[in-house]
Design a protein around this motif. Structure first.
Motif, short mmCIF file in Angstrom:
data_model
loop_
_atom_site.label_atom_id
_atom_site.label_comp_id
_atom_site.label_asym_id
_atom_site.label_seq_id
_atom_site.Cartn_x
_atom_site.Cartn_y
_atom_site.Cartn_z
N VAL A 91 85.58 -42.54 129.91
CA VAL A 91 85.87 -43.81 130.66
C VAL A 91 84.87 -45.06 130.02
CG1 VAL A 91 84.09 -43.46 132.43
CG2 VAL A 91 85.97 -45.03 132.96
N VAL A 92 85.54 -46.09 129.94
CA VAL A 92 84.72 -47.46 129.40
C VAL A 92 85.02 -48.73 130.14
CG1 VAL A 92 84.82 -46.56 126.83
CG2 VAL A 92 86.73 -48.09 127.73
N ARG A 93 86.26 -48.67 130.83
CA ARG A 93 86.36 -50.04 131.83
C ARG A 93 86.79 -49.45 133.19
NH1 ARG A 93 90.89 -53.12 132.53
NH2 ARG A 93 92.14 -52.21 131.15
N ILE A 94 86.36 -50.34 134.20
CA ILE A 94 86.74 -50.11 135.67
C ILE A 94 87.35 -51.45 136.04
CG2 ILE A 94 86.05 -49.89 138.05
CD1 ILE A 94 83.60 -48.13 136.77
N GLU A 95 88.58 -51.36 136.64
CA GLU A 95 89.11 -52.68 137.08
C GLU A 95 89.15 -52.36 138.49
OE1 GLU A 95 93.56 -54.30 137.10
OE2 GLU A 95 92.58 -54.21 134.98
N SER B 257 86.91 -62.39 144.11
CA SER B 257 86.81 -61.65 142.80
C SER B 257 86.15 -60.49 143.02
CB SER B 257 86.44 -62.49 141.62
OG SER B 257 85.78 -61.48 140.60
N PRO B 258 86.54 -59.23 142.82
CA PRO B 258 85.79 -58.08 143.16
C PRO B 258 84.40 -57.83 142.31
CG PRO B 258 87.78 -57.50 142.11
CD PRO B 258 88.04 -58.89 142.14
N ALA B 259 84.60 -58.52 141.36
CA ALA B 259 83.47 -58.44 140.25
C ALA B 259 82.21 -59.22 141.00
CB ALA B 259 83.69 -58.88 138.83
N THR C 200 77.72 -38.76 134.12
CA THR C 200 76.93 -39.47 133.44
C THR C 200 77.47 -40.73 132.83
OG1 THR C 200 75.49 -37.85 132.62
CG2 THR C 200 75.19 -39.86 131.44
N ARG C 201 78.81 -40.72 132.17
CA ARG C 201 79.54 -41.83 131.61
C ARG C 201 80.07 -42.66 132.77
NH1 ARG C 201 81.88 -41.92 126.55
NH2 ARG C 201 82.74 -44.01 126.24
N LEU C 202 80.52 -42.05 133.91
CA LEU C 202 80.78 -43.05 135.26
C LEU C 202 79.68 -43.73 135.79
CD1 LEU C 202 82.92 -43.52 137.42
CD2 LEU C 202 81.84 -41.84 138.67
N ALA C 203 78.61 -43.22 135.60
CA ALA C 203 77.57 -44.16 136.23
C ALA C 203 77.13 -45.59 135.15
CB ALA C 203 76.26 -43.37 136.33
N ASP C 204 77.12 -44.95 133.88
CA ASP C 204 76.85 -45.97 132.76
C ASP C 204 77.86 -47.09 132.94
OD1 ASP C 204 74.76 -44.44 131.95
OD2 ASP C 204 75.85 -43.68 130.19
N THR C 205 79.04 -46.72 133.17
CA THR C 205 80.36 -47.60 133.35
C THR C 205 80.37 -48.46 134.41
OG1 THR C 205 81.75 -46.09 131.93
CG2 THR C 205 82.84 -47.98 132.92
N VAL C 206 80.06 -47.87 135.70
CA VAL C 206 79.82 -48.52 136.90
C VAL C 206 78.67 -49.50 136.63
CG1 VAL C 206 78.71 -48.40 139.12
CG2 VAL C 206 80.67 -46.77 138.39
N THR C 207 77.49 -49.10 135.99
CA THR C 207 76.38 -50.19 135.79
C THR C 207 76.81 -51.34 135.20
OG1 THR C 207 74.58 -48.34 135.88
CG2 THR C 207 74.14 -50.39 135.02
N GLU D 149 79.97 -52.38 134.41
CA GLU D 149 81.33 -53.12 134.76
C GLU D 149 81.12 -53.72 136.33
OE1 GLU D 149 84.83 -53.00 133.21
OE2 GLU D 149 83.14 -52.96 131.83
N LEU D 150 80.40 -52.91 137.11
CA LEU D 150 80.23 -53.57 138.53
C LEU D 150 78.78 -53.85 138.80
CD1 LEU D 150 82.21 -50.55 140.51
CD2 LEU D 150 82.92 -52.80 139.41
N GLY D 151 77.99 -53.72 137.90
CA GLY D 151 76.58 -54.57 138.15
C GLY D 151 75.87 -53.90 139.15
N CYS D 152 76.11 -52.73 139.47
CA CYS D 152 75.07 -51.75 140.16
C CYS D 152 74.86 -50.50 139.72
CB CYS D 152 75.68 -51.68 141.61
SG CYS D 152 77.41 -50.85 141.77
N ASP D 153 73.78 -49.92 140.01
CA ASP D 153 73.28 -48.86 139.49
C ASP D 153 72.56 -47.69 140.38
OD1 ASP D 153 72.58 -46.24 138.04
OD2 ASP D 153 71.19 -47.37 136.55
#
Length: 381
Positions: free
Chosen positions: A170-174, A182-184, A242-249, A251-255
């Motif tokens: 995974v590299v992108r979340i919509e 805007s969800p972002a 790990t990849r999901l957490a990195d991408t969420v951080t 793309e969605l700005g939270c960790d």
């Protein structure tokens, strides 16, 4: 004498209500004029919805959803009309009971059904949804739940990811757009406000573990082997989360990966915080608030709690320890009636007395009454 009976379930044997009722029968055999109040408790795991339902006079509703391997199922949750809220247990849609043939497959299992339950509650008009987080056969970090809520996940080639194991790529979340916002912007504005995300409903996750998402004490390493994951599968799942957490951080700005409880239920704690802006709370605290336990303890002279097994884990957020701490806070004597008790003095010392069943599970009802009669005789002295 005013006696409050507030036990947890005996897992695999009796519900918390059945435990409480049998203790009450034993007490009344010895102290027939005792003023007994029953207030079963839970810690966010299985049985949480039933406890809150009976305490708050809720109703059970059923929704069509999917099990962890995609099989169509019907799942139950509790509706509380008094304040337009719902109580769901994630295990209804992502636990052993939801498996078609009872055979787990942790690489394929997902939490899509949990997301569908959340949507059903939100569509009924729930202002708040309590989620009992425990008893899962999944390890997807809430990925399936997020997909049910409208989030989409893509790899480098812009292919949509639909399987847990494929999160490695995974590299992108919509994110879905809710009510024209805007969800972002919505998701990045605050890490954990009262409500938001695609549901626009306050989500409270009731959790009884403090594991983080990743690492030796994380969701995969701690609970994966219990779900049948092989060493190779554990590596795949750890990399995927790990990849999901990195991408969420990104793309969605939270960790939230290091938050206590993020690793609960295969990382669903992380998913609820990340995709629903949910608030993680100790499961016992959520239930205690819902059943107004403090007020009931204040009215009692003696408090009786219990669970199937009393051991070191009891001190890690389990219901009997929570009951004992509240009883001590208000200067009440507190006793435990349990199936088994470890020889751990630190655990035993939080109670004024511990009574073990010391028998077989099929005899649990009668043994509970016997131990309760024994306890009642000491209270008379």
């Amino acid at each position: 004498m005013r006696i409050l009976i507030a036990p947890d379930k005996f897992k695999g044997s009796l519900s918390a209500w059945q435990v409480a009722e049998n203790i009450a029968l034993g007490i009344r055999d010895v102290i027939p004029d005792a003023q007994i109040e029953i207030a079963p408790v839970a810690d966010g795991g299985e049985g949480t919805a039933e406890v809150i339902c009976k305490a708050r006079e809720g109703e059970w509703v059923t929704c069509h959803t999917h099990g962890p391997l995609g099989n169509p199922i019907e799942a139950r949750y509790v509706w509380l009309s008094e304040n337009a809220s719902a109580v769901i247990e994630m295990s209804e849609a992502a636990g052993l009971r939801a498996l078609k043939d009872g055979v787990p497959d942790v690489l394929r299992a997902n939490t899509v059904g949990v997301g569908e339950m959340l949507l059903d509650g939100a569509n009924r008009g729930a202002r708040e949804i309590i989620v009992g987080v425990g008893g899962s056969v999944t390890n997807d970090g809430g990925f399936g739940m997020a997909r049910a809520l409208g989030f989409q996940f893509f790899d480098q080639q812009d292919n949509e990811i639909k399987k847990t194991a494929d999160l490695i790529s995974v590299v992108r979340i919509e994110a879905p757009v809710a009510e024209g916002v805007s969800p972002a912007t919505t998701l990045k504005s605050q890490p954990a406000p009262a409500s938001g995300g695609p549901l626009q409903t306050r989500i409270v996750a009731a959790c009884d573990v403090k594991n983080t998402l990743l690492g030796e004490n994380g969701a995969t390493r701690t609970f994966g082997p219990q779900k049948g994951a092989t060493p190779d599968e554990l590596e795949i799942l750890e990399r995927a989360l790990t990849r999901l957490a990195d991408t969420v951080t990104r793309e969605l700005g939270c960790d939230f990966r290091n938050n206590p409880g993020a690793g609960a239920a295969g990382g669903l704690g992380f998913g609820l915080m990340s995709f629903c802006r949910g608030e993680l709370r100790a499961g016992f605290d959520v239930v205690a608030d819902a059943v107004e336990l403090e007020e009931k303890i204040k009215r009692a002279d003696v408090v009786i709690t219990g669970e199937g097994k009393l051991d070191r884990q009891t001190l890690e957020g389990k219901a009997p320890a929570g009951v004992a701490l509240l009883a001590r806070k208000f200067g009440k004597r507190v006793f435990a009636v349990v199936g088994r008790a470890a020889a751990d003095q630190q655990v035993r010392d939080i109670f004024d007395g511990v009574y073990e069943l010391e028998g077989f599970i099929p005899q649990a009802r009668e043994l509970l009454r016997e131990r309760a009669r024994e306890l009642a005789n000491t209270l008379k002295d």
